[in-house]
Design a protein around this motif. Structure first.
Motif, mmCIF file in Angstrom:
data_model
loop_
_atom_site.group_PDB
_atom_site.id
_atom_site.type_symbol
_atom_site.label_atom_id
_atom_site.label_comp_id
_atom_site.label_asym_id
_atom_site.label_seq_id
_atom_site.Cartn_x
_atom_site.Cartn_y
_atom_site.Cartn_z
ATOM 1 N N ALA A 225 59.061 3.231 -6.709
ATOM 2 C CA ALA A 225 58.681 3.590 -8.075
ATOM 3 C C ALA A 225 58.172 5.022 -8.190
ATOM 4 C CB ALA A 225 57.631 2.620 -8.601
ATOM 5 N N LEU A 226 57.276 5.416 -7.307
ATOM 6 C CA LEU A 226 56.661 6.741 -7.402
ATOM 7 C C LEU A 226 57.394 7.770 -6.567
ATOM 8 C CD1 LEU A 226 52.883 5.709 -7.222
ATOM 9 C CD2 LEU A 226 54.282 6.140 -9.258
ATOM 10 N N GLY A 227 58.237 7.316 -5.667
ATOM 11 C CA GLY A 227 58.940 8.253 -4.808
ATOM 12 C C GLY A 227 58.031 8.904 -3.789
ATOM 13 N N LEU A 228 56.975 8.188 -3.347
ATOM 14 C CA LEU A 228 56.080 8.739 -2.341
ATOM 15 C C LEU A 228 56.829 8.910 -1.020
ATOM 16 C CD1 LEU A 228 52.891 6.612 -3.126
ATOM 17 C CD2 LEU A 228 53.406 8.951 -3.855
ATOM 18 N N PRO A 229 56.391 9.845 -0.187
ATOM 19 C CA PRO A 229 57.170 10.134 1.028
ATOM 20 C C PRO A 229 57.036 9.062 2.095
ATOM 21 C CG PRO A 229 55.167 11.467 0.961
ATOM 22 C CD PRO A 229 55.269 10.780 -0.366
ATOM 23 N N GLY A 230 58.073 8.995 2.945
ATOM 24 C CA GLY A 230 58.044 8.200 4.158
ATOM 25 C C GLY A 230 57.750 6.736 3.934
ATOM 26 N N ARG A 231 56.879 6.207 4.797
ATOM 27 C CA ARG A 231 56.573 4.782 4.799
ATOM 28 C C ARG A 231 55.276 4.461 4.069
ATOM 29 N NH1 ARG A 231 59.941 2.136 8.346
ATOM 30 N NH2 ARG A 231 61.164 3.481 9.714
ATOM 31 N N LEU A 232 54.794 5.377 3.253
ATOM 32 C CA LEU A 232 53.579 5.104 2.486
ATOM 33 C C LEU A 232 53.815 3.929 1.546
ATOM 34 C CD1 LEU A 232 52.395 8.697 1.503
ATOM 35 C CD2 LEU A 232 51.400 7.200 3.232
ATOM 36 N N PRO A 233 52.773 3.123 1.278
ATOM 37 C CA PRO A 233 52.929 2.053 0.276
ATOM 38 C C PRO A 233 53.391 2.633 -1.057
ATOM 39 C CG PRO A 233 50.840 1.854 1.440
ATOM 40 C CD PRO A 233 51.410 3.177 1.832
ATOM 41 N N ASP A 234 54.188 1.885 -1.769
ATOM 42 C CA ASP A 234 54.704 2.355 -3.058
ATOM 43 C C ASP A 234 54.989 1.135 -3.916
ATOM 44 O OD1 ASP A 234 55.722 3.920 -5.109
ATOM 45 O OD2 ASP A 234 57.010 5.112 -3.782
ATOM 46 N N GLY A 235 54.996 1.347 -5.214
ATOM 47 C CA GLY A 235 55.532 0.325 -6.085
ATOM 48 C C GLY A 235 57.033 0.254 -5.868
ATOM 49 N N LEU A 236 57.595 -0.926 -6.007
ATOM 50 C CA LEU A 236 59.024 -1.109 -5.791
ATOM 51 C C LEU A 236 59.669 -1.638 -7.060
ATOM 52 C CD1 LEU A 236 58.949 -2.735 -2.248
ATOM 53 C CD2 LEU A 236 59.655 -0.406 -2.808
#
Length: 257
Positions: free
Chosen positions: A75-86
């Protein structure tokens, strides 16, 4: 609404601000304002039907099998394996007849009465449900729709794009689609199976999901926050269309809201 005249959007200070913000983000990313990168796959949606019309929605009450184009995204397009909304975006082909699709946009959330309305950052893509966040008018009730993943052969599944691709390549992914009104338990209405590995996103002819343009007369998002969301979708589409000539989309972009 599929097959219905599209009304002119109502403009307010808040909707204009939502439009401008989404357009600015999409222009900078050369991708959707939210869910900027994801993976695409195909699947099938099986609606068993009820036989008694209990949903009061013809599409839910009659049995049917539909081809589905799915986009699984961060959802947020955070980098790498960081938690993110999907996000789990579904294009149900011919749901309202030939050439009349249904789009459902689902976001990682919880199943509880409050949690189903709030996006949730997640480390494991299959750790919990994906919901529409806003309610849908389904027959005579307002109900939230959600997809509950079934683990099957899948253990913990990360949230990076390589993790999502690997999950799709490992084995079919299955989701139980359910609906619930306030005070009701979740009730199943369809089964989703993702049957193919992730495939490249084409440079042209990509899927642009919009739950307001592609809904059904008896199954449509309620008015709550709809004006703001519609404005954001319009801004995101305008921003993507305004990217610099020759500037390519990032991998997996161009198919979200």
């Amino acid at each position: 609404m599929t097959g219905q005249p599209v009304r002119a959007p109502r403009r307010t200070v808040r909707t204009e601000a939502a439009y401008a913000l989404a357009r600015r983000i999409a222009e900078r990313r050369a991708a959707p304002a939210l869910h900027p990168a994801g993976v695409m796959c195909d699947g099938t949606l099986e609606v068993p039907g009820t036989g008694d019309g209990r949903w009061r929605v013809p599409w839910l009450d009659r049995p049917g099998s539909y081809a589905v184009t799915v986009r699984w995204s961060r959802a947020l397009g955070l980098p790498g394996r960081l938690p993110d909304g999907l996000g789990l975006a579904l294009r149900v082909e011919d749901a309202d007849g030939a050439g009349a699709p249904l789009d459902l946009l689902l976001t990682s959330s919880r199943a509880g009465r409050l949690g189903r309305h709030l996006p949730l950052l997640r480390r494991d893509a299959l750790a919990g449900p994906y919901s529409t966040l806003v309610a849908y008018r389904a027959g005579h009730r307002s109900r939230v729709l959600a997809a509950f993943p079934e683990r099957g052969e899948h253990g913990p599944t990360g949230v990076s794009l390589p993790d999502l691709r690997q999950a799709l390549a490992r084995a079919p992914l299955r989701f139980d689609l359910r609906a619930a009104a306030p005070g009701e338990p979740w009730r199943s209405f369809a089964a989703l199976t993702l049957t193919s590995a992730a495939h490249p996103v084409p440079e042209s002819g990509t899927v642009s999901y919009d739950p307001y343009l592609h809904c059904l007369p008896e199954l449509r998002p309620t008015a709550w926050l709809s004006a703001l969301r519609e404005a954001a979708y319009r801004g995101s589409r305008a921003g993507r269309g305004g990217r610099a000539p020759g500037r390519p989309n990032p991998p997996g972009a161009g198919t979200g809201e």
